[in-house]
Motif scaffolding. Structure first.
Motif, short mmCIF file in Angstrom:
data_model
loop_
_atom_site.label_atom_id
_atom_site.label_comp_id
_atom_site.label_asym_id
_atom_site.label_seq_id
_atom_site.Cartn_x
_atom_site.Cartn_y
_atom_site.Cartn_z
N LEU B 127 0.81 -0.63 -0.04
CA LEU B 127 0.20 -0.18 0.14
C LEU B 127 1.00 1.33 -0.08
CD1 LEU B 127 -2.72 -1.18 2.60
CD2 LEU B 127 -3.02 -0.38 0.18
N LYS B 128 1.75 1.10 0.78
CA LYS B 128 3.14 2.39 0.67
C LYS B 128 3.49 2.35 -0.51
CE LYS B 128 6.21 2.21 4.30
NZ LYS B 128 6.75 2.50 5.34
N LYS B 129 4.11 1.84 -1.33
CA LYS B 129 4.47 1.69 -2.62
C LYS B 129 3.11 2.08 -2.87
CE LYS B 129 6.74 -2.41 -3.15
NZ LYS B 129 6.90 -4.01 -3.21
N ALA B 130 1.64 2.28 -3.18
CA ALA B 130 0.72 2.72 -3.70
C ALA B 130 0.43 4.38 -3.59
CB ALA B 130 -0.21 2.24 -4.56
N GLY B 131 1.06 4.62 -2.44
CA GLY B 131 1.02 5.98 -1.91
C GLY B 131 -0.07 5.70 -1.01
N ILE B 132 -0.01 5.09 -0.80
CA ILE B 132 -1.34 4.64 0.55
C ILE B 132 -0.86 4.47 2.53
CG2 ILE B 132 -3.38 3.82 1.33
CD1 ILE B 132 -3.75 2.92 -1.45
N ARG B 133 -1.16 4.97 3.19
CA ARG B 133 -0.48 4.69 4.05
C ARG B 133 -1.93 3.79 4.62
NH1 ARG B 133 2.57 6.10 8.69
NH2 ARG B 133 1.86 6.39 10.09
N SER B 134 -1.26 2.45 5.32
CA SER B 134 -2.73 1.81 6.19
C SER B 134 -2.76 2.53 7.64
CB SER B 134 -1.98 0.30 6.64
OG SER B 134 -2.60 -0.25 7.15
N ALA B 135 -3.62 2.31 7.83
CA ALA B 135 -4.94 2.90 9.00
C ALA B 135 -4.35 1.87 10.07
CB ALA B 135 -6.47 2.84 8.82
#
Lengths: 147, 144
Positions: B127-135
């Motif tokens: 998710l981080k690679k996709a620019g999303i920070r996991s909740a």
């Protein structure tokens, strides 16, 4: 240092032993089934051919094939939804996606002839040894199985 | 509005053009069309049903895992609405089952793989690679 090495080798030995034990168990179970193999071919053609192909392709130390079709909206006795557990040295150094691809490729014919859903647990003997060796049930159907 | 229209208007201009080209130049099962659906998007799920009404337990599991990580606004494609896409995606990824998850335009895997990555923490990294920070990271920090 020496202690660490000996503990590692003990682990390796143990896993080798376990793998061997599973092989024997698998070999025995397939022998015991061989007398009724003709019957199984008729009653469970999909499961039988999956088992045969996976056993040949991966020489698994553990091979479990679970027919989960009853959990779905398909006729009784269907062979459409399966879960397979395969423990094999063939997965050593192979990424998870590639392991699934290998399994899917072996079952290509089955996918073309009615196999609809396949949940895959693909582990190396060492990973299996470290795991709980229990595989959970697949998630409940949401009604779209026959679609 | 039809399915293609909805998808097109949701994304930014580039995606809109790509989809428009794909829409009129090829079938929805083609590589070009599916490229247009997955490229440049952080998360795309090819599933049975919709995130709000999944029609399959495996598709539902994927949606729930994403929500668990706080990912609510991901793109989804309902393969039950389009037989061409349903067949096309299987050929595109050479993967015989649905659901299928893409992150950053790359094929990640199906439900089992998503579940494994969720359990071993790799999903947070993806998710981080996709620019999303996991909740889940937020929750962990709040605990500290």
């Amino acid at each position: 240092m020496a202690k660490a090495v000996s503990s590692i080798s003990a682990k390796l030995l143990r896993s080798a032993f376990t793998a061997n034990r599973f092989t024997t168990a698998y070999a025995q179970s397939s022998t015991s089934q061989s007398s009724s193999a003709g019957m199984a071919d008729i009653v469970k053609p999909m499961e039988t051919s999956m088992k045969k192909k996976l056993a040949e392709a991966f020489k698994p130390s553990v091979l479990q094939i679970v027919n989960e079709s009853y959990m779905h909206n398909v006729p009784k006795g269907s062979e459409t939804h399966f879960k397979v557990v395969i423990v094999s040295d063939a997965f050593e150094g192979v990424q998870l996606v590639q392991r699934h691809r290998k399994v899917n490729n072996v079952l290509e014919e089955e996918f073309g002839s009615g196999l609809h859903a396949l949940s895959i647990v693909a582990k190396t003997p060492i990973q299996w040894e470290k795991s709980t060796q229990e595989v959970g049930q697949s998630p409940p159907c949401r009604g779209g199985a026959g679609l | 509005m039809n399915f293609v229209g909805r998808q097109a208007f949701r994304g930014p201009g580039l995606t809109f053009c790509r989809l428009l080209v794909a829409r009129y130049s090829s079938k929805t099962g083609s590589k070009e069309y599916i490229d247009g659906l997955v490229k440049g998007k952080p998360v795309v799920v090819f599933m049975k049903g919709t995130p709000d009404q999944p029609r399959c337990g495996f598709s539902n599991a994927v949606v729930q895992i994403l929500r668990f990580h706080g990912v609510e606004n991901f793109d989804s494609v309902n393969v039950l609405e389009d037989e061409d896409v349903r067949q096309g995606i299987k050929e595109y990824t050479e993967w015989p089952t649905i659901p299928q998850i893409f992150m950053n335009g790359e094929f990640l895997g199906g439900c089992d793989i998503m579940m494994d990555m969720h359990k071993n923490g790799e999903l947070i990294e993806e998710l981080k690679k996709a620019g999303i920070r996991s909740a889940l990271l937020e929750k962990a920090e709040n605990k500290d």
